[in-house]
Design a protein around this motif. Structure first.
Motif, PDB file in Angstrom:
ATOM      1  N   ALA A 135      -1.789  -5.770  10.518  1.00 22.24           N
ATOM      2  CA  ALA A 135      -0.419  -5.394  10.857  1.00 22.24           C
ATOM      3  C   ALA A 135       0.296  -4.782   9.659  1.00 22.24           C
ATOM      4  N   GLN A 136      -0.015  -5.258   8.453  1.00 24.43           N
ATOM      5  CA  GLN A 136       0.595  -4.681   7.256  1.00 24.43           C
ATOM      6  C   GLN A 136       0.102  -3.264   6.994  1.00 24.43           C
ATOM      7  N   ARG A 137      -1.099  -2.946   7.472  1.00 21.19           N
ATOM      8  CA  ARG A 137      -1.696  -1.629   7.230  1.00 21.19           C
ATOM      9  C   ARG A 137      -1.385  -0.629   8.340  1.00 21.19           C
ATOM     10  N   HIS A 138      -0.692  -1.037   9.393  1.00 19.34           N
ATOM     11  CA  HIS A 138      -0.448  -0.193  10.559  1.00 19.34           C
ATOM     12  C   HIS A 138       0.303   1.081  10.173  1.00 19.34           C
ATOM     13  N   PRO A 139      -0.065   2.248  10.741  1.00 19.21           N
ATOM     14  CA  PRO A 139      -1.202   2.462  11.644  1.00 19.21           C
ATOM     15  C   PRO A 139      -2.503   2.579  10.865  1.00 19.21           C
ATOM     16  N   LEU A 140      -3.588   2.091  11.455  1.00 17.28           N
ATOM     17  CA  LEU A 140      -4.877   2.151  10.800  1.00 17.28           C
ATOM     18  C   LEU A 140      -5.453   3.559  10.893  1.00 17.28           C
ATOM     19  N   GLY A 141      -6.173   3.962   9.860  1.00 16.59           N
ATOM     20  CA  GLY A 141      -6.780   5.286   9.854  1.00 16.59           C
ATOM     21  C   GLY A 141      -6.982   5.766   8.428  1.00 16.59           C
ATOM     22  N   LEU A 142      -7.781   6.816   8.271  1.00 18.22           N
ATOM     23  CA  LEU A 142      -8.098   7.313   6.936  1.00 18.22           C
ATOM     24  C   LEU A 142      -6.854   7.844   6.227  1.00 18.22           C
ATOM     25  N   ARG A 143      -6.119   8.688   6.905  1.00 19.67           N
ATOM     26  CA  ARG A 143      -4.949   9.306   6.266  1.00 19.67           C
ATOM     27  C   ARG A 143      -3.895   8.268   5.904  1.00 19.67           C
ATOM     28  N   SER A 144      -3.590   7.373   6.840  1.00 21.08           N
ATOM     29  CA  SER A 144      -2.581   6.355   6.562  1.00 21.08           C
ATOM     30  C   SER A 144      -3.080   5.368   5.513  1.00 21.08           C
ATOM     31  N   GLY A 145      -4.400   5.100   5.500  1.00 22.86           N
ATOM     32  CA  GLY A 145      -4.957   4.213   4.491  1.00 22.86           C
ATOM     33  C   GLY A 145      -4.839   4.782   3.093  1.00 22.86           C
ATOM     34  N   VAL A 146      -5.109   6.083   2.950  1.00 27.09           N
ATOM     35  CA  VAL A 146      -4.977   6.744   1.653  1.00 27.09           C
ATOM     36  C   VAL A 146      -3.522   6.698   1.188  1.00 27.09           C
ATOM     37  N   ALA A 147      -2.589   6.974   2.102  1.00 23.84           N
ATOM     38  CA  ALA A 147      -1.174   6.951   1.742  1.00 23.84           C
ATOM     39  C   ALA A 147      -0.743   5.556   1.305  1.00 23.84           C
ATOM     40  N   LEU A 148      -1.190   4.528   2.046  1.00 23.79           N
ATOM     41  CA  LEU A 148      -0.829   3.160   1.692  1.00 23.79           C
ATOM     42  C   LEU A 148      -1.421   2.769   0.343  1.00 23.79           C
ATOM     43  N   CYS A 149      -2.675   3.112   0.109  1.00 16.90           N
ATOM     44  CA  CYS A 149      -3.313   2.799  -1.157  1.00 16.90           C
ATOM     45  C   CYS A 149      -2.567   3.450  -2.319  1.00 16.90           C
ATOM     46  N   ALA A 150      -2.228   4.718  -2.166  1.00 17.50           N
ATOM     47  CA  ALA A 150      -1.500   5.428  -3.226  1.00 17.50           C
ATOM     48  C   ALA A 150      -0.137   4.799  -3.468  1.00 17.50           C
ATOM     49  N   TRP A 151       0.527   4.400  -2.395  1.00 22.77           N
ATOM     50  CA  TRP A 151       1.858   3.773  -2.529  1.00 22.77           C
ATOM     51  C   TRP A 151       1.754   2.444  -3.259  1.00 22.77           C
ATOM     52  N   LEU A 152       0.741   1.651  -2.947  1.00 23.80           N
ATOM     53  CA  LEU A 152       0.613   0.324  -3.547  1.00 23.80           C
ATOM     54  C   LEU A 152       0.298   0.397  -5.038  1.00 23.80           C
ATOM     55  N   ILE A 153      -0.525   1.348  -5.461  1.00 25.11           N
ATOM     56  CA  ILE A 153      -0.962   1.356  -6.856  1.00 25.11           C
ATOM     57  C   ILE A 153      -0.049   2.158  -7.761  1.00 25.11           C
ATOM     58  N   ASP A 154       0.929   2.862  -7.212  1.00 23.37           N
ATOM     59  CA  ASP A 154       1.822   3.691  -8.018  1.00 23.37           C
ATOM     60  C   ASP A 154       2.491   2.841  -9.104  1.00 23.37           C
ATOM     61  N   GLY A 155       2.256   3.200 -10.361  1.00 22.56           N
ATOM     62  CA  GLY A 155       2.907   2.525 -11.470  1.00 22.56           C
ATOM     63  C   GLY A 155       2.284   1.209 -11.890  1.00 22.56           C
ATOM     64  N   THR A 156       1.137   0.828 -11.316  1.00 22.05           N
ATOM     65  CA  THR A 156       0.505  -0.435 -11.667  1.00 22.05           C
ATOM     66  C   THR A 156      -0.523  -0.227 -12.786  1.00 22.05           C
ATOM     67  N   PRO A 157      -0.869  -1.288 -13.534  1.00 19.08           N
ATOM     68  CA  PRO A 157      -1.875  -1.163 -14.587  1.00 19.08           C
ATOM     69  C   PRO A 157      -3.243  -0.813 -14.004  1.00 19.08           C
ATOM     70  N   PRO A 158      -4.117  -0.200 -14.797  1.00 20.70           N
ATOM     71  CA  PRO A 158      -5.433   0.230 -14.297  1.00 20.70           C
ATOM     72  C   PRO A 158      -6.252  -0.894 -13.677  1.00 20.70           C
TER      73      PRO A 158
END
Length: 243
Positions: A170-193
């Motif tokens: 439910a936190q990842r909705h909607p599921l899919g490649l494009r939305s997954g890439v966007a969510l991943c990029a949003w989560l890691i923005d500004g975080t340590p390596p």
């Protein structure tokens, strides 16, 4: 324009900076995604508060991304997590009272987000954007602090791996490649390596591979702050939930 429903006094909050990024009691239940979403929401709102004090009140990609992920997370809390928790024989704080407090806090956050959106789109006074953005920051911070100090400890003791998988999806909705890439990029923005690598591992290999190619583009779009189309439809579902 929406009226601010007033503050909610949530006293059982954890000190800032004290978040635990470990696992729940069942080692198969990984709380990393929840904490990553919390941190990303806090990060975006800090940026938006600063931006609202210095820039013209217009809708930007940073705002619309924040609003989308905020709405998704609050819906996951209300529709997936809390029905499970209320169905358990919980110890500690009165679960029904806690659920009521969380519902009230979600309602306040949602209404403040709608008010900020009104200010940004011309339906409300643009001159008060910074004021309402600051109120939203205060309300959301209280909500997330309360969830981390009171709610997540309940998760550690009473939720099954299957139920947690439903909340994760439910936190990842909607599921899919494009939305997954966007969510991943949003989560890691500004975080340590090292934290970026841990967050990437939350996603399937296809998303991780696509993120290597397209994630930087997504991050540049967020930081550029360019105007985007009207967000009224984005808020439609959230507004119906609080009426």
């Amino acid at each position: 324009m929406r009226r601010d429903p007033g503050g909610l006094d949530i006293r059982k909050t954890a000190p800032r900076g004290s978040r635990d990024y470990g696992l729940a009691r069942d080692p198969r239940i990984d709380l990393l995604l929840v904490h990553a979403v919390h941190d990303a929401l806090r990060r975006d709102l800090r940026r938006l508060v600063t931006w609202s004090r210095t820039c013209l009140p217009v809708v930007t990609s940073g705002w619309i991304d924040f609003l989308r992920y905020l709405t998704t997370y609050l819906d996951a809390d209300a529709d997936v997590l809390w029905p499970v928790l209320l169905g358990r024989n919980l110890s500690g704080p009165d679960p029904e009272r806690t659920a009521a407090e969380m519902a009230q806090a979600r309602r306040r956050v949602t209404l403040l987000a709608a008010t900020v959106d009104d200010c940004l789109t011309g339906r409300g006074p643009g001159s008060r954007t910074a004021e309402y953005m600051t109120r939203l920051d205060t309300a959301l911070t209280a909500y997330l602090d309360y969830e981390q100090s009171v709610v997540l400890p309940l998760v550690a003791t009473c939720i099954t791996t299957s139920e947690w998988a439903d909340f994760d999806a439910a936190q990842r909705h909607p599921l899919g490649l494009r939305s997954g890439v966007a969510l991943c990029a949003w989560l890691i923005d500004g975080t340590p390596p090292d934290r970026q690598q841990a967050i990437r591992q939350l996603f399937p290999p296809g998303v991780r591979l696509a993120h290597r190619w397209f994630g930087a583009r997504h991050t540049r779009r967020i930081r550029s702050g360019e105007p985007v189309p009207d967000t009224s439809s984005q808020l439609g579902h959230a507004q119906r939930r609080v009426r």
